[in-house]
Design an enzyme around this catalytic site. Sequence first.
Site, PDB file in Angstrom:
ATOM      1  CD  GLN A 167       2.287  32.199  -1.222  1.00  0.00           C
ATOM      2  OE1 GLN A 167       1.160  32.328  -1.655  1.00  0.00           O
ATOM      3  NE2 GLN A 167       2.795  31.667  -0.389  1.00  0.00           N
ATOM      4  CE1 TYR A 200       9.661  33.281   0.276  1.00  0.00           C
ATOM      5  CE2 TYR A 200      10.604  31.698   1.323  1.00  0.00           C
ATOM      6  CZ  TYR A 200       9.595  32.110   0.606  1.00  0.00           C
ATOM      7  OH  TYR A 200       8.432  31.563  -0.044  1.00  0.00           O
ATOM      8  CD  GLU A 204       1.839  27.768   1.141  1.00  0.00           C
ATOM      9  OE1 GLU A 204       1.912  27.052   2.027  1.00  0.00           O
ATOM     10  OE2 GLU A 204       2.751  28.844   0.966  1.00  0.00           O
ATOM     11  CD  GLU A 241       8.214  28.073  -1.015  1.00  0.00           C
ATOM     12  OE1 GLU A 241       8.634  29.114  -0.026  1.00  0.00           O
ATOM     13  OE2 GLU A 241       7.774  27.269  -0.962  1.00  0.00           O
ATOM     14  CG  ASN A 263       6.917  23.125   0.783  1.00  0.00           C
ATOM     15  OD1 ASN A 263       7.262  23.921  -0.040  1.00  0.00           O
ATOM     16  ND2 ASN A 263       6.603  23.332   2.070  1.00  0.00           N
ATOM     17  CD  GLU A 264      10.161  25.504   3.070  1.00  0.00           C
ATOM     18  OE1 GLU A 264       9.657  25.501   4.157  1.00  0.00           O
ATOM     19  OE2 GLU A 264      10.285  26.429   2.364  1.00  0.00           O
ATOM     20  CG  ASN A 307       5.412  25.674   5.434  1.00  0.00           C
ATOM     21  OD1 ASN A 307       6.496  25.268   4.710  1.00  0.00           O
ATOM     22  ND2 ASN A 307       5.603  26.729   6.124  1.00  0.00           N
TER      23      ASN A 307
END
Length: 503
Positions: free
Chosen positions: A351, A243, A26, A291, A171-172, A71
């Site tokens: 990442q 995560y 990202e 992710e 995304n999200e 994000n």
Amino acid sequence: MKVTAAIHRQFEIARIDDRLYAAFIEHMGRAIYSGIYEPGHPEADEMGFRRDVMKFVKDLKIPAIRYPGGNFVSAYDWKDGIGPKEDRPVRLDLAWRSKETNQVGINEFAYWAKEAEIEMMLAINLGSKGLQDAREFVEYVNHPSGSFWSDLRRSHGVEDPYNVKMWCLGNEMDGPWQIGHKEAHEYGRLADECAKALRQLTPGAEMIVCGSSNDQMRTYPEWEREVLEECYENVHYISLHKYFGNSSKDTLNFFGKIEETGRYIQAIGGVIDYVKAKNRAKNDVHICFDEWNVWYHIREDDTRRWKTWDWPEAPDLLEEDYNFEDALFVGGLLNEFIRRSDRVKIACIAQLVNVIAPIRAEKGGPAWRQTIYWPYQMASLHGRGTALRVAVDAPTYDCEVGSDISYMDIAATHDAAAGTVTVFALNRHLSDSAELDMALTGFGDTRVVMHKVMEGHDLAATNGPDRPDAIAPVDGSGVGVEDGALKGRLAPLSYHVIKLQVA
């Protein structure tokens, strides 16, 4: 600790999609700038990309990479990153409160991905942008010629289209923190219309719709149901993110989060099946776990920091120092993805460089591989083929996130073309070795041809620029095939990759 296990040649889970070992990068912190791209660095190529970082990336054999966010994508205008570099604007990135110079855009990143031999998976801004911008982006990237956006690409020196097949629809979007956050039904409708339009531009394209940002979201798993009811027939994957951390310093509970992830995947699999039945649909939708990683060592401190800083350019952000405990966890989590390969077809470590990443690079200085690089590499190199069901009988433990969790975590793959079976084994016990007796049925003559192990380190030990290979796999010993079974002693807190040649 006695552990018995068994695999059978015919007891298969699914063919493993190579993209189970994909990655994510990202425009965030130093992931791009002074991560993969640093003009003037002694290792920079003619385009400004670091060759030392590239070598570590290529050694991972990554099949696909998600870009440019995250994000970041929800307020990103891809048009800022095309054309002459000197004409590109500097923008304020609202996601990470920093300046984006746009010196790396889609064409520069496509050059890097081609050099790295990685297929691109591109994310579309469905936060501050929408269908029209998405259509123009796909036309610029994928249409051969003869239209405004494709001819503009050609005028930028790129004659041939990139033919990108994987497209992330935002995304999200379930997250209130996301620029352009939407409710499930409105996002599902937008994703459906985008998917229909983009598939006309790129026949055979795979559409990835946003699922939950994590399994603790208030809207989980209702979000998935509502979104899929709107767009099921026009998408191919629903994304999940998660995560992991061990702030409580409870190693066994940390390792238990591997099983928690399995429950997350199982629950969304059930939602997918429900919507397929409710919609009377004929197509299948799979999971893109795009992710995942350990992220907690400096998360709180850096979150406070970036929310108040004054728009710096490529600041150091979330540059986690991963330890041996994290490496063991990553090995186990990859085992879970192998076991769930009937549902999870794509998974992206988040990442790739500097920002919560297996590879670190100092600005103007060296690059090195973090502890988590190694289980990720070993799974990527050796975890292809077909996932096999593994029956395991071992002592168990209870913890906050689960009960009856096995101390022994084992996944196995069969590569019929290569004539190999690979066993990935994590002994989670804090003090006891595992005496493994694993029956191998239906494979004929077998022998161990490779055994790599990570063991014997302090759980807090890390790699760094002055000790780049302090923690890395070494050749194992004491494991072999006897009377049709894989037998041997596996030390406590150890991760093993055992490859067998089979008939």
